[in-house]
Write an enzyme that holds these catalytic residues in place. Structure first.
Site, PDB file in Angstrom:
ATOM      1  N   ARG A   9      -0.649  -9.261  13.416  1.00 18.61           N
ATOM      2  CA  ARG A   9      -1.244  -8.232  12.554  1.00 18.61           C
ATOM      3  C   ARG A   9      -2.005  -8.876  11.379  1.00 18.61           C
ATOM      4  O   ARG A   9      -3.052  -8.387  10.973  1.00 18.61           O
ATOM      5  CB  ARG A   9      -0.154  -7.283  12.034  1.00 18.61           C
ATOM      6  N   ARG A  34      -9.782   0.360   8.620  1.00 13.07           N
ATOM      7  CA  ARG A  34      -9.366  -1.005   8.934  1.00 13.07           C
ATOM      8  C   ARG A  34     -10.502  -1.806   9.543  1.00 13.07           C
ATOM      9  O   ARG A  34     -10.324  -3.001   9.808  1.00 13.07           O
ATOM     10  CB  ARG A  34      -8.194  -0.972   9.914  1.00 13.07           C
ATOM     11  N   LYS A  54       0.831  -1.214   0.000  1.00 13.39           N
ATOM     12  CA  LYS A  54       0.000   0.000   0.000  1.00 13.39           C
ATOM     13  C   LYS A  54       0.861   1.259   0.000  1.00 13.39           C
ATOM     14  O   LYS A  54       0.602   2.189  -0.770  1.00 13.39           O
ATOM     15  CB  LYS A  54      -0.930   0.034   1.232  1.00 13.39           C
ATOM     16  N   ARG A  93      11.168  -1.085  11.923  1.00 16.54           N
ATOM     17  CA  ARG A  93       9.857  -0.814  12.528  1.00 16.54           C
ATOM     18  C   ARG A  93       9.582  -1.849  13.613  1.00 16.54           C
ATOM     19  O   ARG A  93       9.679  -3.048  13.380  1.00 16.54           O
ATOM     20  CB  ARG A  93       8.768  -0.894  11.446  1.00 16.54           C
ATOM     21  N   ARG A 133      11.220  -6.126   5.554  1.00 18.71           N
ATOM     22  CA  ARG A 133      11.053  -4.697   5.864  1.00 18.71           C
ATOM     23  C   ARG A 133      11.507  -4.416   7.290  1.00 18.71           C
ATOM     24  O   ARG A 133      12.136  -3.394   7.561  1.00 18.71           O
ATOM     25  CB  ARG A 133       9.586  -4.291   5.688  1.00 18.71           C
TER      26      ARG A 133
HETATM   27  P1  AMP Z   1       0.380   0.581   9.383  1.00 19.06           P
HETATM   28  O1  AMP Z   1       1.556   1.489   9.265  1.00 19.06           O
HETATM   29  O2  AMP Z   1      -0.782   1.056   8.541  1.00 19.06           O
HETATM   30  O3  AMP Z   1       0.722  -0.860   9.099  1.00 19.06           O
HETATM   31  O4  AMP Z   1      -0.153   0.662  10.876  1.00 19.06           O
HETATM   32  C1  AMP Z   1       0.661   0.237  11.946  1.00 19.06           C
HETATM   33  C2  AMP Z   1      -0.209   0.002  13.170  1.00 19.06           C
HETATM   34  O5  AMP Z   1      -0.877   1.212  13.507  1.00 19.06           O
HETATM   35  C3  AMP Z   1      -1.308  -1.000  12.979  1.00 19.06           C
HETATM   36  O6  AMP Z   1      -0.875  -2.319  13.193  1.00 19.06           O
HETATM   37  C4  AMP Z   1      -2.296  -0.565  14.048  1.00 19.06           C
HETATM   38  O7  AMP Z   1      -1.892  -0.950  15.315  1.00 19.06           O
HETATM   39  C5  AMP Z   1      -2.189   0.938  13.986  1.00 19.06           C
HETATM   40  N1  AMP Z   1      -3.125   1.488  13.007  1.00 19.06           N
HETATM   41  C6  AMP Z   1      -2.835   2.132  11.843  1.00 19.06           C
HETATM   42  N2  AMP Z   1      -3.928   2.496  11.220  1.00 19.06           N
HETATM   43  C7  AMP Z   1      -4.972   2.066  11.964  1.00 19.06           C
HETATM   44  C8  AMP Z   1      -6.369   2.115  11.834  1.00 19.06           C
HETATM   45  N3  AMP Z   1      -6.952   2.692  10.761  1.00 19.06           N
HETATM   46  N4  AMP Z   1      -7.124   1.575  12.807  1.00 19.06           N
HETATM   47  C9  AMP Z   1      -6.561   1.002  13.875  1.00 19.06           C
HETATM   48  N5  AMP Z   1      -5.266   0.901  14.058  1.00 19.06           N
HETATM   49  C10 AMP Z   1      -4.448   1.427  13.116  1.00 19.06           C
END
Ligand code: AMP
Length: 378
Positions: A334, A278, A203, A323, A317
């Protein structure tokens, strides 16, 4: 809505050429009938009436003459109300049947002045033939015998009529596009896109390419949360616990920050929502937040990548980016959260009629090409 730009303003077609010509046919037929045997003298008022006069004359089948006169007319979109002398009449008008040919009659003051002036030259009759009339604007008691088309009180352009001397050659007649129309057109063209997929589906990478190609804004809730964490805010502290466990941050926290993050983008051509929504409640919150602003999600683009590939990518990654949530244990969690809480959105967006499935395994360019095909067709 097709619009054209003339100087600083946008216009849209209001009377197409074919309709104009049909109306002129009808008016010419009446004149042919009324003026048979009278050898009328048409006095076409420059500049605006030159196109109308040309089309009208080609439909006048009785013997007649034409001459051109000049008067001051418009400056910008507001009538100056100033009328200068009638110039260019060299004919002897005595005993002649005169037809004044005008592009448009608004207040009627210009025509009234012309009628007064011509009346002193002993014509047998004087009539007016106008391509357009704005009946709402008429201020004086004059009879416009031949009107091809009656129009509302809008500023118009084309078919001889100008805006600051531009646009006279346009074959159709145009009106100004209002600010509200302009805004709703912008909203229609706005490409708000949800880029959707499991963690590691690409993404972020594809978002970067979309931003570069389409100039879209970008909202990544993951980035927003990591920003909160690095600034040590209350939200960041709360979010960190969830993120480190591979869980979703509660909907209420995400939804609360959504509108302000979106509004902070200001004017935009569209936004990519990355890592958001999400959950179904988040998707519903997004829909209503956008609807409140007259906006909407134009497409949900789903990047479909097999589970083992996701694992490989995320572990790689984690090694490169450091990260904290890209470790085997959290990744597994996740992915599980994705399947349970996020993947129902595929059906949700399918029922909204805006889901686009894309095979997310393979060459970056091919995947991006597939995404572009979706966006270009919106
Ligand atoms: P990402 O960078 O999008 O993979 O997000 C990393 C983490 O942030 C996720 O595993 C969630 O814990 C939290 N997170 C990001 N976006 C959301 C969302 N829209 N709703 C809930 N948690 C989120």
């Amino acid at each position: 809505m097709d619009t054209i730009q003339v100087l600083d303003k946008k216009f849209k077609v209001s009377i197409p050429e074919a309709e104009i010509l049909r109306s002129i046919d009808a008016v010419a037929e009446r004149i042919n009938h009324d003026m048979a045997g009278k050898n009328p003298l048409f006095l076409a008022v420059l500049n605006g009436a030159f196109v109308f006069a040309a089309d009208l004359m080609r439909r006048i089948t009785i013997p007649c003459e034409i001459s051109f006169v000049k008067l001051a007319s418009y400056q910008g979109t507001i009538s100056t109300g100033k009328v200068t002398e009638v110039i260019g009449i060299n004919e002897n008008l005595s005993g002649r049947h005169i037809i004044i040919v005008e592009d448009i009659v608004e207040s009627g003051l210009t025509i009234e002045r012309m009628l007064d002036s011509l009346g002193t030259r002993n014509p047998a009759s004087v009539e007016v033939c106008a391509l357009l009339q704005k009946p709402d604007r008429l201020q004086v008691d004059i009879n416009i015998k031949y009107v091809a088309i009656k129009i509302p009180n809008d500023f118009i352009l084309g078919y001889g009529l100008d805006y600051n001397q531009q646009g006279r050659g346009l074959p159709d007649i145009y009106t100004l596009v209002s600010d509200e129309e302009e805004q709703s057109k912008n909203n229609e063209n706005m490409k708000n896109i949800v880029i959707f997929g499991a963690p590691g589906s690409g993404k972020g990478t594809q978002s970067d390419l979309m931003i570069e190609k389409y100039g879209l804004g970008h909202i990544s809730t993951g980035d927003v949360l990591r920003g909160e964490i690095s600034r040590g805010t209350e939200l960041g502290k709360t979010a960190k616990d969830f993120i480190d466990k591979g869980q979703l941050v509660p909907d209420s926290l995400i939804v609360d920050m959504l509108a302000s993050v979106y509004d902070a983008l200001g004017e935009h051509k569209g936004v990519i929502f990355d890592g958001f929504p999400r959950t179904v409640p988040q998707a519903e919150a997004l829909k209503s937040m956008l609807a409140e602003r007259g906006h909407k999600v134009a497409a949900m683009i789903e990047l479909d990548v097999p589970e083992d590939e996701l694992m490989t990518r995320l572990i790689k990654r984690g090694q490169e980016s450091g990260r904290s949530d890209d470790n085997a244990e959290t990744i597994a969690k996740r992915l599980d959260v994705y399947h349970k809480q996020t993947s129902p959105l595929i059906d949700w967006y399918e029922s909204e009629g805006i889901r686009h499935h894309i095979d997310g395994l393979g060459a970056l360019d091919r995947i991006f090409g597939d995404i572009c095909a979706v966006i270009d067709n919106l």
